[in-house]
Design a protein around this motif. Structure first.
Motif, short mmCIF file in Angstrom:
data_model
loop_
_atom_site.label_atom_id
_atom_site.label_comp_id
_atom_site.label_asym_id
_atom_site.label_seq_id
_atom_site.Cartn_x
_atom_site.Cartn_y
_atom_site.Cartn_z
N ARG A 1 64.68 60.29 38.72
CA ARG A 1 63.86 59.37 39.49
C ARG A 1 64.73 58.36 40.24
O ARG A 1 64.51 58.10 41.43
CB ARG A 1 62.87 58.67 38.56
CG ARG A 1 61.91 57.74 39.29
CD ARG A 1 60.86 57.13 38.37
NE ARG A 1 61.49 56.32 37.35
CZ ARG A 1 61.31 56.49 36.05
NH1 ARG A 1 60.54 57.45 35.60
NH2 ARG A 1 61.91 55.71 35.19
N ALA A 2 65.72 57.82 39.57
CA ALA A 2 66.62 56.84 40.21
C ALA A 2 67.38 57.46 41.37
O ALA A 2 67.58 56.82 42.41
CB ALA A 2 67.59 56.28 39.18
N ALA A 3 67.78 58.73 41.23
CA ALA A 3 68.52 59.40 42.30
C ALA A 3 67.66 59.55 43.56
O ALA A 3 68.14 59.34 44.68
CB ALA A 3 69.01 60.76 41.83
N VAL A 4 66.40 59.90 43.37
CA VAL A 4 65.51 60.07 44.53
C VAL A 4 65.22 58.72 45.17
O VAL A 4 65.23 58.58 46.40
CB VAL A 4 64.21 60.80 44.14
CG1 VAL A 4 63.29 60.94 45.34
CG2 VAL A 4 64.52 62.18 43.56
N ILE A 5 64.98 57.69 44.37
CA ILE A 5 64.76 56.35 44.91
C ILE A 5 66.00 55.89 45.67
O ILE A 5 65.90 55.29 46.74
CB ILE A 5 64.39 55.36 43.79
CG1 ILE A 5 63.01 55.72 43.23
CG2 ILE A 5 64.41 53.92 44.29
CD1 ILE A 5 62.63 54.96 41.96
N ALA A 6 67.18 56.19 45.14
CA ALA A 6 68.44 55.81 45.79
C ALA A 6 68.57 56.45 47.17
O ALA A 6 69.19 55.87 48.07
CB ALA A 6 69.62 56.18 44.91
N LEU A 7 68.01 57.64 47.35
CA LEU A 7 68.01 58.27 48.68
C LEU A 7 67.34 57.36 49.71
O LEU A 7 67.79 57.27 50.85
CB LEU A 7 67.29 59.62 48.65
CG LEU A 7 68.06 60.78 48.06
CD1 LEU A 7 67.13 61.97 47.84
CD2 LEU A 7 69.21 61.17 48.96
#
Length: 151
Positions: A110-116
């Motif tokens: 989830r954090a990786a997608v938000i970071a995008l």
């Protein structure tokens, strides 16, 4: 609560400084404590320290990504987000996409997608194309993060 607030305060006061001393202290404390909230606060404080540092943040990002603790890997995603905010740097996008489909922790994915969303905030017209497949994921955490990244 005090330890968590202290970690966030350190990150906010030292934002963008990339201080080696503070980085080593926060990493050491994150490894020493058992409290998840404090570990998360330390991880996000580390991300704040790397604000707009791009390549200078790579050593810390790699170290956090290789950690066995999912909370520190979560922090690594936000470290990428803040180090490369608004740059649309291909390597950062590629790394975040890889994490979003390969990490064992839903929180890290989830954090990786938000970071995008952070990395690509300067090209909002291109972000939907990047997260389109992620928005159709079987994983509800990834779908949620796709919606958050798009705004």
């Amino acid at each position: 609560v005090a330890g968590e607030a202290a970690a966030y305060a350190i990150g906010l006061v030292m934002v963008g400084s990339a201080s080696e001393k503070v980085i080593s202290e926060l990493l050491a404390y994150a490894h020493d404590t058992q409290h998840e909230k404090i570990i998360r606060a330390c991880a996000l404080a580390l991300a704040m320290l790397m604000f707009r540092k791009e390549e200078e943040a790579e050593t810390l990002i790699q170290q956090m990504l290789l950690d066995k603790d999912a909370i520190l890997r979560y922090g690594a995603c936000f470290c990428i987000a803040l180090a490369y905010v608004g740059t649309s740097q291909n390597a950062a996008i590629r790394r975040l996409l890889h994490i979003s489909v390969s990490d064992v922790s839903d929180d890290v994915r989830r954090a990786a997608v938000i970071a995008l969303g952070f990395v690509m905030c300067n090209v909002p017209d291109q972000l939907p194309g990047v997260v389109k497949l992620l928005s159709e994921s079987y994983n509800p955490h990834v779908r949620y993060a796709s919606a958050i990244a798009l705004g």
